[in-house]
Design a protein around this motif. Structure first.
Motif, short mmCIF file in Angstrom:
data_model
loop_
_atom_site.label_atom_id
_atom_site.label_comp_id
_atom_site.label_asym_id
_atom_site.label_seq_id
_atom_site.Cartn_x
_atom_site.Cartn_y
_atom_site.Cartn_z
N LEU A 188 -3.86 -40.01 -18.55
CA LEU A 188 -4.23 -41.51 -18.15
C LEU A 188 -3.48 -41.76 -16.97
O LEU A 188 -3.69 -42.49 -15.72
N ASP A 189 -1.96 -40.56 -16.92
CA ASP A 189 -1.63 -40.54 -15.63
C ASP A 189 -1.89 -39.76 -14.59
O ASP A 189 -1.66 -41.10 -13.36
N VAL A 190 -2.38 -39.19 -15.01
CA VAL A 190 -3.58 -38.85 -13.68
C VAL A 190 -4.45 -39.61 -13.26
O VAL A 190 -5.04 -39.86 -12.52
N ILE A 191 -4.87 -39.99 -14.80
CA ILE A 191 -6.38 -41.17 -13.46
C ILE A 191 -6.31 -42.12 -13.36
O ILE A 191 -5.85 -42.61 -12.17
N GLU A 192 -4.53 -42.49 -13.36
CA GLU A 192 -4.22 -44.15 -12.76
C GLU A 192 -3.31 -43.87 -11.39
O GLU A 192 -2.44 -44.43 -10.96
N GLU A 193 -3.41 -42.11 -11.70
CA GLU A 193 -2.49 -41.68 -10.28
C GLU A 193 -1.02 -42.15 -10.09
O GLU A 193 -0.60 -42.73 -9.18
N VAL A 194 -0.40 -42.34 -11.11
CA VAL A 194 0.90 -42.57 -11.53
C VAL A 194 1.46 -40.33 -11.60
O VAL A 194 2.66 -40.95 -11.27
N TRP A 195 0.87 -39.98 -11.78
CA TRP A 195 1.28 -38.91 -11.34
C TRP A 195 0.28 -37.77 -11.52
O TRP A 195 -0.62 -37.65 -12.38
N PRO A 196 0.48 -36.69 -11.17
CA PRO A 196 1.49 -35.83 -9.90
C PRO A 196 1.44 -36.19 -8.35
O PRO A 196 1.94 -37.04 -7.68
N GLN A 197 0.36 -37.50 -8.19
CA GLN A 197 -0.29 -38.31 -7.04
C GLN A 197 0.57 -39.09 -6.55
O GLN A 197 1.16 -39.24 -5.31
N GLN A 198 0.83 -40.23 -7.80
CA GLN A 198 1.77 -41.23 -7.43
C GLN A 198 1.40 -41.85 -5.42
O GLN A 198 2.11 -41.92 -4.94
N THR A 199 0.13 -42.59 -5.82
CA THR A 199 -0.97 -43.26 -4.72
C THR A 199 0.11 -44.31 -4.31
O THR A 199 0.02 -45.20 -3.22
N GLY A 200 0.87 -45.19 -6.05
CA GLY A 200 1.25 -46.04 -5.07
C GLY A 200 0.48 -47.41 -5.93
O GLY A 200 0.80 -48.79 -6.00
N GLU A 201 -0.71 -47.23 -6.04
CA GLU A 201 -1.62 -48.43 -7.00
C GLU A 201 -1.55 -48.59 -8.17
O GLU A 201 -1.21 -50.23 -8.03
N TYR A 202 -0.61 -47.77 -8.80
CA TYR A 202 -0.49 -48.22 -10.76
C TYR A 202 1.02 -48.10 -10.69
O TYR A 202 1.37 -46.80 -9.91
N SER A 203 1.88 -48.70 -11.19
CA SER A 203 3.14 -48.19 -11.79
C SER A 203 2.06 -48.29 -13.44
O SER A 203 2.03 -49.61 -13.98
N LYS A 204 3.52 -47.35 -14.23
CA LYS A 204 3.22 -47.68 -16.03
C LYS A 204 3.71 -48.62 -16.11
O LYS A 204 6.16 -48.49 -15.90
N GLN A 205 4.30 -49.59 -16.74
CA GLN A 205 5.08 -50.27 -17.65
C GLN A 205 5.34 -50.47 -18.77
O GLN A 205 3.96 -49.95 -19.57
N GLN A 206 6.00 -50.41 -19.64
CA GLN A 206 6.50 -50.77 -21.88
C GLN A 206 6.47 -52.50 -21.26
O GLN A 206 6.95 -53.08 -20.93
N VAL A 207 5.05 -52.81 -22.32
CA VAL A 207 5.51 -54.35 -22.29
C VAL A 207 4.92 -54.61 -23.52
O VAL A 207 4.37 -53.71 -24.30
N ARG A 208 5.55 -55.80 -24.32
CA ARG A 208 5.11 -55.99 -25.56
C ARG A 208 3.39 -56.50 -25.88
O ARG A 208 3.63 -58.02 -25.10
N VAL A 209 3.20 -56.30 -26.95
CA VAL A 209 1.39 -56.63 -26.82
C VAL A 209 1.33 -57.42 -27.98
O VAL A 209 1.56 -56.84 -29.13
N GLN A 210 0.56 -58.37 -28.01
CA GLN A 210 0.22 -59.69 -29.53
C GLN A 210 -1.64 -59.08 -29.62
O GLN A 210 -2.20 -58.89 -28.71
#
Length: 143
Positions: free
Chosen positions: A78-100
């Motif tokens: 998923l990190d590769v798909i969302e380009e947070v690793w290894p490309q790190q394009t800056g489009e997405y960042s990975k957050q940790q959030v409390r979800v209902q």
């Protein structure tokens, strides 16, 4: 028969766009297979970026999605798909959030889980339409 318990190294991810069941990058077709936990929502605003959405977390709105238990291996994909690793394009960042999470067939009506969420960089939302329903699957078709 109860669902199998996910392994201890399992994480949870909240998917709200093309990774949802039935969409073009359907997470349920990935390997190792994720385990569906339930439908869910987070505080945020959902933007239509053309062929995919982006969420900006926080605020009064709600964004609809699905929660899955995933392995570290699937998280890396998923990190590769969302380009947070290894490309790190800056489009997405990975957050940790409390979800209902809504009832997924258990006796619990709702539960809260810490989930990974891929948040769009707010600079990428300039001039993009908001999906008022907060649900990528309920957006209006392109004109």
């Amino acid at each position: 028969m109860p669902e199998p318990t996910p392994p201890a190294d399992t994480h949870h991810v909240f998917v709200y766009g093309t990774l949802r069941r039935g969409d073009v990058r359907d997470i349920t077709r990935m390997h190792p297979a994720p385990q569906f936990v339930g439908m869910a929502s987070v505080a945020g605003t959902l933007y239509d970026l053309g062929s995919y959405p982006g969420v900006v977390l926080g605020g009064p709105g709600r964004v609809t999605g699905e929660v899955y238990a995933i392995s570290a291996e699937l998280e890396s994909q998923l990190d590769v798909i969302e380009e947070v690793w290894p490309q790190q394009t800056g489009e997405y960042s990975k957050q940790q959030v409390r979800v209902q999470v809504r009832d997924s067939g258990t006796a619990v009506e709702t539960l809260e889980l810490d989930c990974l969420v891929y948040e769009i960089n707010t600079a990428r939302t300039a001039g993009k339409p908001v999906i008022a329903s907060g649900d990528w699957h309920e957006r209006r078709p392109p004109r």
